[in-house]
Design an enzyme around this catalytic site. Structure first.
Site, PDB file in Angstrom:
ATOM      1  N   TYR A   1     -10.512   2.755   5.481  1.00 21.80           N
ATOM      2  CA  TYR A   1      -9.387   2.423   4.609  1.00 21.80           C
ATOM      3  C   TYR A   1      -9.826   1.376   3.596  1.00 21.80           C
ATOM      4  CZ  TYR A   1      -4.497   1.444   3.422  1.00 21.80           C
ATOM      5  OH  TYR A   1      -3.299   1.301   2.770  1.00 21.80           O
TER       6      TYR A   1
ATOM      7  N   LYS B   1       3.765   6.105   5.597  1.00 27.87           N
ATOM      8  CA  LYS B   1       2.823   5.150   4.989  1.00 27.87           C
ATOM      9  C   LYS B   1       3.378   3.752   5.162  1.00 27.87           C
ATOM     10  CE  LYS B   1      -0.949   3.993   2.850  1.00 27.87           C
ATOM     11  NZ  LYS B   1      -0.953   2.712   3.603  1.00 27.87           N
ATOM     12  N   THR B   2       2.513   2.847   5.580  1.00 28.46           N
ATOM     13  CA  THR B   2       2.864   1.425   5.647  1.00 28.46           C
ATOM     14  C   THR B   2       2.322   0.714   4.409  1.00 28.46           C
ATOM     15  OG1 THR B   2       0.839   0.858   6.833  1.00 28.46           O
ATOM     16  CG2 THR B   2       2.762   1.426   8.163  1.00 28.46           C
TER      17      THR B   2
ATOM     18  N   SER C   1       1.818  -3.566   2.769  1.00 28.50           N
ATOM     19  CA  SER C   1       2.029  -5.015   2.915  1.00 28.50           C
ATOM     20  C   SER C   1       1.357  -5.755   1.770  1.00 28.50           C
ATOM     21  CB  SER C   1       1.436  -5.530   4.229  1.00 28.50           C
ATOM     22  OG  SER C   1       1.963  -4.852   5.348  1.00 28.50           O
TER      23      SER C   1
ATOM     24  N   LYS D   1       0.078   3.435  -2.880  1.00 30.86           N
ATOM     25  CA  LYS D   1      -0.978   4.446  -2.884  1.00 30.86           C
ATOM     26  C   LYS D   1      -0.408   5.860  -2.929  1.00 30.86           C
ATOM     27  CE  LYS D   1      -4.480   1.647  -0.439  1.00 30.86           C
ATOM     28  NZ  LYS D   1      -3.847   0.313  -0.578  1.00 30.86           N
TER      29      LYS D   1
ATOM     30  N   SER E   1       0.792  -1.228   0.000  1.00 32.83           N
ATOM     31  CA  SER E   1       0.000   0.000   0.000  1.00 32.83           C
ATOM     32  C   SER E   1       0.825   1.279   0.000  1.00 32.83           C
ATOM     33  CB  SER E   1      -0.952   0.001   1.197  1.00 32.83           C
ATOM     34  OG  SER E   1      -2.009  -0.908   0.967  1.00 32.83           O
TER      35      SER E   1
ATOM     36  N   GLU F   1      -0.036   9.758   5.291  1.00 37.76           N
ATOM     37  CA  GLU F   1      -0.659  10.032   6.590  1.00 37.76           C
ATOM     38  C   GLU F   1       0.344  10.820   7.419  1.00 37.76           C
ATOM     39  OE1 GLU F   1      -1.524   6.030   7.794  1.00 37.76           O
ATOM     40  OE2 GLU F   1      -2.744   5.700   5.990  1.00 37.76           O
TER      41      GLU F   1
END
Length: 396
Positions: free
Chosen positions: A176, A341-342, A344, A93, A90, A298
């Site tokens: 989300y 931002k994470t 996975s 994004k 992600s 974020e």
């Protein structure tokens, strides 16, 4: 012209030499300090969670560092190196958001436009009246994290979106959602008249100077594409799906990702439209707790506590609908923030974080989906070292 005595020239030369030596020594100390901080944070993490390989990139004081650990593939024990490609999940994004923001800078779309303007098949539906901004910030009214299994192609995607009914008023809740930002990217590409994948690989990535970043890994680079590893240790790569490229489809190197971070910290070397596009992704539209939602990114007020970031990436925020506090007017490109931002996939885990005011940032790419809280805590330990390393941007 006044002649400078030879002795004076020698003195100046010696001073310059000593200055250069001291600068080199400071750089060396800074690199050793950063390397030690990264090693101390990453090696125990990999051991505790059985992560086969990682690449960690750091930017601090205008300098870039990349550290490689472990293996890109267990079979053959192929080591992680500077060419290793990781899935970033992600974190993709943030690229999707940049492309959409670039479309706005170029005048092909407005974030205030309704979705139906760019996908006429949605005309008359609830989603067709939803703004691009609400799609890009997960505030369309409760779109789910993933598509239902019945959505397998463009036709079934459109049918799903046409029949979808919101649970909340648009803009009132954040939930989300891959379908939400996936549609956002799809519509942005439609506004530019080209396929999303082509726009990313032929326009956006090259404009950012990213020569090793892909949606579709070329055949010649498949040998550099790491294998991810599932919880039971099996090699896996991302499964194709509807709007996968827009939501979680980027593969890249740590070096390219830190270059992207540097462009987000300081976009001065880019063309005007791309600079405005990047700034647009840093605009904050609403808050959920301490987290400010931008486009893709974020954000948190800096300095911030690690607990705030952990709360903002918790299951309660990621998996549930949360009522938002709108920012009126939106918070425009603040400098004193932590941006993160994470990301996975089934076999990969990524984390990107930077502080523009400090000109420091970290990229963590791993070929295992290990817990997000461990990524955040490790990154904060490294950030603390970067903020105090010789050669940092705020050193006089």
């Amino acid at each position: 012209m006044k002649r400078i005595p030879v002795a004076r020239i020698a003195t100046i030369a010696m001073a310059c030499s000593l200055f250069a030596a001291n600068a080199s020594a400071a750089d060396s100390v800074g690199q050793r300090q950063i390397e030690r901080a990264v090693n101390d944070a990453i090696r125990p993490l990999m051991a505790a969670h059985g992560v086969p390989g990682m690449a960690v990139a750091v930017t601090a004081g205008g300098k870039r560092y990349v550290f490689n650990y472990g293996v890109a593939a267990k079979e053959g024990r192929r080591k992680v190196d500077g060419d290793t490609l990781f899935e970033i999940g992600s974190v993709s994004k943030t690229f999707t958001a940049t492309l959409a923001s670039y479309g706005q800078a170029r005048g092909t779309l407005s974030l205030a436009d309704p979705a139906g303007k760019y996908l006429p098949a949605l005309a008359g539906s609830s989603l067709g009246a939803t703004s691009l901004l609400d799609l890009g910030t997960y505030a369309a009214g409760g779109l789910p994290l993933q598509f239902p299994d019945a959505v397998t192609d463009t036709r079934t995607m459109v049918d799903y979106f046409r029949g979808w009914r919101p649970r909340y008023a648009a803009g009132s809740h954040r939930q989300y959602s891959n379908p939400s930002i996936g549609l956002f990217g799809y519509l942005a590409a439609s506004s530019m008249g080209q396929p999303f994948d082509d726009l990313m690989e032929k326009t956006l990535f090259p404009a950012l100077g990213l020569a090793h970043t892909y949606i579709r890994v070329p055949k010649a680079r498949m040998g550099d594409y790491a294998y991810g590893y599932s919880k039971d240790g099996k090699p896996v790569r991302v499964t194709p799906g509807v709007l996968d490229a827009e939501a979680y489809g980027v593969k890249t190197t740590a070096a390219d990702m830190i270059r992207f971070v540097e462009a987000n910290i300081d976009s001065a070397g880019l063309d005007d439209k791309l600079r405005r596009a990047i700034a647009g992704t840093h605009t904050g539209y609403f808050k959920v707790g301490d987290m400010v939602q931008g486009l893709g990114w974020e954000m948190y007020a800096w300095p911030t506590r690690v607990d705030s970031v952990l709360a903002g990436s918790s299951p309660q925020v990621v998996l549930e609908a949360n009522q938002v506090s709108r920012l009126e007017p939106p918070l425009s490109s603040p400098a004193d923030v932590l941006v993160n931002k994470t990301g996975s996939t089934n076999g990969f885990g990524a984390y990107v974080v930077f502080v523009p005011a400090k000109r420091i940032g970290i990229v963590m790419l791993a070929n295992k989906n290990f817990p997000v809280p461990e990524r955040v805590k490790a990154a904060f330990r490294i950030l603390a070292a970067l903020d105090g390393a010789p050669g940092r941007a705020d050193t006089p």
